[in-house]
Write a protein that holds these residues in place. Structure first.
Motif, PDB file in Angstrom:
ATOM      1  N   ALA A 236       0.828  -1.205   0.000  1.00  0.00           N
ATOM      2  CA  ALA A 236       0.000   0.000   0.000  1.00  0.00           C
ATOM      3  C   ALA A 236       0.861   1.252   0.000  1.00  0.00           C
ATOM      4  CB  ALA A 236      -0.927  -0.005   1.223  1.00  0.00           C
ATOM      5  N   VAL A 237       1.989   1.204   0.735  1.00  0.00           N
ATOM      6  CA  VAL A 237       2.924   2.328   0.747  1.00  0.00           C
ATOM      7  C   VAL A 237       3.472   2.562  -0.653  1.00  0.00           C
ATOM      8  CG1 VAL A 237       5.148   3.120   1.625  1.00  0.00           C
ATOM      9  CG2 VAL A 237       3.541   1.986   3.164  1.00  0.00           C
ATOM     10  N   LEU A 238       3.804   1.487  -1.337  1.00  0.00           N
ATOM     11  CA  LEU A 238       4.307   1.581  -2.710  1.00  0.00           C
ATOM     12  C   LEU A 238       3.283   2.253  -3.623  1.00  0.00           C
ATOM     13  CD1 LEU A 238       6.417   0.744  -4.886  1.00  0.00           C
ATOM     14  CD2 LEU A 238       5.161  -1.408  -5.093  1.00  0.00           C
ATOM     15  N   LEU A 239       2.017   1.953  -3.412  1.00  0.00           N
ATOM     16  CA  LEU A 239       0.961   2.545  -4.232  1.00  0.00           C
ATOM     17  C   LEU A 239       0.864   4.052  -4.010  1.00  0.00           C
ATOM     18  CD1 LEU A 239      -1.904  -0.105  -3.926  1.00  0.00           C
ATOM     19  CD2 LEU A 239      -0.252   0.177  -5.762  1.00  0.00           C
ATOM     20  N   VAL A 240       1.073   4.483  -2.782  1.00  0.00           N
ATOM     21  CA  VAL A 240       0.994   5.922  -2.489  1.00  0.00           C
ATOM     22  C   VAL A 240       1.990   6.695  -3.341  1.00  0.00           C
ATOM     23  CG1 VAL A 240       1.327   7.684  -0.734  1.00  0.00           C
ATOM     24  CG2 VAL A 240       0.160   5.569  -0.143  1.00  0.00           C
ATOM     25  N   SER A 241       3.185   6.136  -3.495  1.00  0.00           N
ATOM     26  CA  SER A 241       4.244   6.871  -4.189  1.00  0.00           C
ATOM     27  C   SER A 241       4.250   6.660  -5.695  1.00  0.00           C
ATOM     28  CB  SER A 241       5.614   6.460  -3.621  1.00  0.00           C
ATOM     29  OG  SER A 241       5.826   5.070  -3.811  1.00  0.00           O
ATOM     30  N   GLY A 242       3.658   5.568  -6.179  1.00  0.00           N
ATOM     31  CA  GLY A 242       3.802   5.286  -7.602  1.00  0.00           C
ATOM     32  C   GLY A 242       2.555   4.956  -8.385  1.00  0.00           C
ATOM     33  N   TRP A 243       1.407   4.920  -7.731  1.00  0.00           N
ATOM     34  CA  TRP A 243       0.183   4.468  -8.389  1.00  0.00           C
ATOM     35  C   TRP A 243      -0.321   5.456  -9.445  1.00  0.00           C
ATOM     36  CZ3 TRP A 243      -4.633   2.417  -5.257  1.00  0.00           C
ATOM     37  CH2 TRP A 243      -5.400   1.614  -6.089  1.00  0.00           C
ATOM     38  N   ALA A 244      -0.126   6.727  -9.198  1.00  0.00           N
ATOM     39  CA  ALA A 244      -0.700   7.754 -10.074  1.00  0.00           C
ATOM     40  C   ALA A 244      -0.170   7.684 -11.501  1.00  0.00           C
ATOM     41  CB  ALA A 244      -0.422   9.144  -9.492  1.00  0.00           C
ATOM     42  N   ALA A 245       0.927   6.986 -11.709  1.00  0.00           N
ATOM     43  CA  ALA A 245       1.519   6.920 -13.049  1.00  0.00           C
ATOM     44  C   ALA A 245       0.809   5.935 -13.962  1.00  0.00           C
ATOM     45  CB  ALA A 245       2.994   6.534 -12.941  1.00  0.00           C
ATOM     46  N   TYR A 246      -0.124   5.148 -13.424  1.00  0.00           N
ATOM     47  CA  TYR A 246      -0.757   4.094 -14.216  1.00  0.00           C
ATOM     48  C   TYR A 246      -2.279   4.182 -14.137  1.00  0.00           C
ATOM     49  CZ  TYR A 246       3.928   2.512 -13.012  1.00  0.00           C
ATOM     50  OH  TYR A 246       5.278   2.467 -12.779  1.00  0.00           O
ATOM     51  N   THR A 247      -2.942   3.653 -15.159  1.00  0.00           N
ATOM     52  CA  THR A 247      -4.400   3.603 -15.134  1.00  0.00           C
ATOM     53  C   THR A 247      -4.837   2.556 -14.116  1.00  0.00           C
ATOM     54  OG1 THR A 247      -4.581   1.887 -16.833  1.00  0.00           O
ATOM     55  CG2 THR A 247      -4.458   4.187 -17.586  1.00  0.00           C
ATOM     56  N   PHE A 248      -6.089   2.659 -13.681  1.00  0.00           N
ATOM     57  CA  PHE A 248      -6.577   1.741 -12.659  1.00  0.00           C
ATOM     58  C   PHE A 248      -6.585   0.304 -13.175  1.00  0.00           C
ATOM     59  CE2 PHE A 248     -10.048  -0.315 -10.212  1.00  0.00           C
ATOM     60  CZ  PHE A 248      -9.488  -0.197  -8.950  1.00  0.00           C
ATOM     61  N   SER A 249      -7.027   0.097 -14.403  1.00  0.00           N
ATOM     62  CA  SER A 249      -7.092  -1.265 -14.942  1.00  0.00           C
ATOM     63  C   SER A 249      -5.687  -1.839 -15.149  1.00  0.00           C
ATOM     64  CB  SER A 249      -7.875  -1.288 -16.255  1.00  0.00           C
ATOM     65  OG  SER A 249      -7.249  -0.483 -17.241  1.00  0.00           O
ATOM     66  N   ASP A 250      -4.722  -1.002 -15.546  1.00  0.00           N
ATOM     67  CA  ASP A 250      -3.340  -1.467 -15.669  1.00  0.00           C
ATOM     68  C   ASP A 250      -2.777  -1.838 -14.294  1.00  0.00           C
ATOM     69  OD1 ASP A 250      -3.312  -1.202 -18.380  1.00  0.00           O
ATOM     70  OD2 ASP A 250      -2.032   0.580 -18.440  1.00  0.00           O
ATOM     71  N   SER A 251      -3.185  -1.089 -13.279  1.00  0.00           N
ATOM     72  CA  SER A 251      -2.752  -1.405 -11.912  1.00  0.00           C
ATOM     73  C   SER A 251      -3.313  -2.754 -11.470  1.00  0.00           C
ATOM     74  CB  SER A 251      -3.205  -0.313 -10.946  1.00  0.00           C
ATOM     75  OG  SER A 251      -2.663   0.942 -11.303  1.00  0.00           O
ATOM     76  N   ILE A 252      -4.565  -3.007 -11.803  1.00  0.00           N
ATOM     77  CA  ILE A 252      -5.171  -4.305 -11.487  1.00  0.00           C
ATOM     78  C   ILE A 252      -4.379  -5.417 -12.180  1.00  0.00           C
ATOM     79  CG2 ILE A 252      -7.216  -5.751 -11.736  1.00  0.00           C
ATOM     80  CD1 ILE A 252      -7.540  -3.585  -9.656  1.00  0.00           C
ATOM     81  N   GLY A 253      -3.966  -5.164 -13.427  1.00  0.00           N
ATOM     82  CA  GLY A 253      -3.134  -6.127 -14.135  1.00  0.00           C
ATOM     83  C   GLY A 253      -1.818  -6.377 -13.423  1.00  0.00           C
ATOM     84  N   ALA A 254      -1.226  -5.308 -12.858  1.00  0.00           N
ATOM     85  CA  ALA A 254       0.013  -5.451 -12.091  1.00  0.00           C
ATOM     86  C   ALA A 254      -0.226  -6.262 -10.819  1.00  0.00           C
ATOM     87  CB  ALA A 254       0.570  -4.070 -11.747  1.00  0.00           C
ATOM     88  N   PHE A 255      -1.379  -6.049 -10.170  1.00  0.00           N
ATOM     89  CA  PHE A 255      -1.726  -6.834  -8.978  1.00  0.00           C
ATOM     90  C   PHE A 255      -1.831  -8.318  -9.333  1.00  0.00           C
ATOM     91  CE2 PHE A 255      -4.327  -2.961  -7.272  1.00  0.00           C
ATOM     92  CZ  PHE A 255      -3.145  -2.244  -7.125  1.00  0.00           C
ATOM     93  N   VAL A 256      -2.432  -8.584 -10.496  1.00  0.00           N
ATOM     94  CA  VAL A 256      -2.580  -9.974 -10.957  1.00  0.00           C
ATOM     95  C   VAL A 256      -1.211 -10.608 -11.175  1.00  0.00           C
ATOM     96  CG1 VAL A 256      -3.362 -11.422 -12.876  1.00  0.00           C
ATOM     97  CG2 VAL A 256      -4.877  -9.657 -11.954  1.00  0.00           C
ATOM     98  N   LEU A 257      -0.306  -9.870 -11.835  1.00  0.00           N
ATOM     99  CA  LEU A 257       1.037 -10.398 -12.077  1.00  0.00           C
ATOM    100  C   LEU A 257       1.746 -10.704 -10.764  1.00  0.00           C
ATOM    101  CD1 LEU A 257       3.481 -10.984 -13.940  1.00  0.00           C
ATOM    102  CD2 LEU A 257       4.137  -8.590 -13.621  1.00  0.00           C
ATOM    103  N   SER A 258       1.680  -9.782  -9.816  1.00  0.00           N
ATOM    104  CA  SER A 258       2.310  -9.990  -8.520  1.00  0.00           C
ATOM    105  C   SER A 258       1.768 -11.249  -7.855  1.00  0.00           C
ATOM    106  CB  SER A 258       2.066  -8.771  -7.622  1.00  0.00           C
ATOM    107  OG  SER A 258       2.562  -8.991  -6.316  1.00  0.00           O
ATOM    108  N   ALA A 259       0.444 -11.441  -7.913  1.00  0.00           N
ATOM    109  CA  ALA A 259      -0.187 -12.606  -7.296  1.00  0.00           C
ATOM    110  C   ALA A 259       0.246 -13.905  -7.977  1.00  0.00           C
ATOM    111  CB  ALA A 259      -1.710 -12.464  -7.351  1.00  0.00           C
ATOM    112  N   VAL A 260       0.339 -13.870  -9.305  1.00  0.00           N
ATOM    113  CA  VAL A 260       0.760 -15.070 -10.048  1.00  0.00           C
ATOM    114  C   VAL A 260       2.187 -15.457  -9.672  1.00  0.00           C
ATOM    115  CG1 VAL A 260       1.332 -15.940 -12.350  1.00  0.00           C
ATOM    116  CG2 VAL A 260      -0.821 -14.724 -11.985  1.00  0.00           C
ATOM    117  N   ILE A 261       3.077 -14.464  -9.580  1.00  0.00           N
ATOM    118  CA  ILE A 261       4.472 -14.745  -9.227  1.00  0.00           C
ATOM    119  C   ILE A 261       4.560 -15.323  -7.813  1.00  0.00           C
ATOM    120  CG2 ILE A 261       6.743 -13.732  -8.825  1.00  0.00           C
ATOM    121  CD1 ILE A 261       6.098 -11.676 -10.977  1.00  0.00           C
ATOM    122  N   ILE A 262       3.827 -14.713  -6.883  1.00  0.00           N
ATOM    123  CA  ILE A 262       3.849 -15.195  -5.498  1.00  0.00           C
ATOM    124  C   ILE A 262       3.339 -16.629  -5.422  1.00  0.00           C
ATOM    125  CG2 ILE A 262       2.782 -14.896  -3.225  1.00  0.00           C
ATOM    126  CD1 ILE A 262       2.905 -11.866  -3.725  1.00  0.00           C
TER     127      ILE A 262
END
Length: 411
Positions: free
Chosen positions: A91-117
């Motif tokens: 969540a801290v990471l999102l505060v500093s870097g989320w604004a650079a991406y669209t919401f749907s692209d961010s959801i895609g990034a969340f999906v990638l993170s979950a798949v890797i984990i």
């Protein structure tokens, strides 16, 4: 079918037999501490990208319900207090870097993170990879992400000293006397001070049930590299690895791989509803794994079950939580968020500078991360990690060996 039914009956009977007041209180305190501090960082991230109330409510529901259900299942399965929560560093990471991406692209990034984990947990590669990336570099990246929150505590002291001063003082006193509850005490004092200053505005508070919002993920290289990869790294290192450590310290030898896999799957399923990451808890886990939860080691798992149930219950009222926290003054949110992360920030800074050979690579990682630079649409945390690895490879003459070990990593 009969076998499953009999097993369920036996499990419920065991829970009733082992249930205790101490375990129930421990589970409730763990949930309270989670919402007293880490959740406020979620609100700061939501403000940074101007999420709608519906999207924020869905996000809170996703991380709360996902954490609760996963913790409930794992605690019953392994008969250990497995406490699951959302990724605070994420969540801290999102505060500093989320604004650079669209919401749907961010959801895609969340999906990638979950798949890797999930893959790391299922394959057992997590421990192997973590041994090959210098811990000072990862710690320095996390410290760079957290720094802003520590600074904001004292910026708030300048902006509204009559509110921030008693909160900081109460935090220090509680940290000395009741360290586990320091954040909760600070929030309580802050609410009293804000009320006396007429800084609370509950006119728009409303009670309502959550309506989860599904967002179809989209994928962009910039978001995947700048958000997804750093999110995965900070979640695995600062949350999952620490969570396993808490269990081990208190004598629970629960296998790590199934726990990591379960959190990855939970993150994957809840990502389209806004969840940035679900993982093993660390600070709140310590409340439920120690003797305070129950003198009997074998009965502490009840605290994990209770914690999960409370999370699921609270998740239903995500819309209400949004309206309540929206009534809090910005300075109160900044102070409580900052003090909740003091421990993580100091530990990260210490780890980043601990190894003399890697001190400079850690420093460069830290400086690049706090710089806020964006290159090719990719945020500073990723470039800080890259800069640290390159620096370490050059200064210690092992960049070729590092790359070779990373591509030949074995479980």
């Amino acid at each position: 079918m009969r076998k499953w039914y009999d097993s369920a009956v036996l499990a419920i009977a065991a829970v009733k037999r082992d249930c205790s007041v101490a375990a129930v209180i421990a589970g409730l305190i763990a949930v309270t501490v989670s919402y007293a501090g880490p959740l406020l960082i979620v609100f700061q991230a939501a403000k940074a990208v101007q999420l709608s109330d519906a999207q924020l409510s869905s996000w809170i529901w996703a991380i709360s319900f996902g954490s609760g259900l996963t913790g409930l299942i794992l605690s019953m399965r392994f008969r250990a207090p497995v406490i699951i929560a959302w990724s605070t560093p994420g969540a801290v990471l999102l505060v500093s870097g989320w604004a650079a991406y669209t919401f749907s692209d961010s959801i895609g990034a969340f999906v990638l993170s979950a798949v890797i984990i999930t893959a790391l947990g299922f394959s057992g590669l997590f421990s192997g990879i973590m041994k090959r990336v210098p811990q000072s570099i990862i710690a320095a990246m996390l410290a760079g992400i957290l720094l802003k929150f520590g600074v904001e505590v004292f910026v708030s002291l300048k902006q509204l000293p009559i509110l921030a001063s008693p909160m900081i003082l109460s935090y220090l006193l509680a940290k000395r006397l009741y360290p586990r509850y320091a954040v909760a005490v600070t929030l309580f004092v802050g609410l009293i001070a804000a009320y006396n200053l007429h800084a609370l505005s509950f006119e728009h508070v409303s009670v309502g049930l959550v309506q989860p919002v599904f967002t179809l993920p989209t994928f962009s290289l910039e978001a995947l590299l700048g958000l997804g990869i750093p999110l995965c790294i900070v979640t695995m290192v600062s949350q999952n690895a620490t969570g396993i450590g808490v269990l081990r310290v208190d004598g629970f030898n629960t296998p790590a791989n199934p726990l990591i896999t379960a959190t990855g799957i939970a993150s994957l399923l809840t990502a389209p509803f806004g969840s940035h990451g679900i993982n093993l808890a660390a600070i709140t886990a310590a409340i439920c794994t120690g003797k305070e939860a129950h003198p009997d080691f074998d009965k502490r798992y009840i605290a994990g079950i209770v914690c999960g149930l409370f999370y699921m219950l609270v998740s239903i009222f995500g819309a209400t939580i949004v309206s309540v926290f929206s009534a809090l003054p910005n300075e109160l949110v900044a102070v409580i968020s900052g003090v909740a992360l003091f421990g993580s920030l100091s530990a990260s800074l210490s780890a980043a500078m601990k190894d003399e050979q890697q001190r400079e690579s850690g420093l460069i990682t830290f400086l690049v991360t706090i710089s806020g630079i964006t290159l090719a649409g990719i945020g500073a945390p990723f470039w800080g990690l890259v800069a640290g690895i390159i620096t370490d490879g050059i200064l210690n003459g092992r960049i070729g060996g590092l790359l070779k070990r990373l591509v030949t990593v074995k479980p």
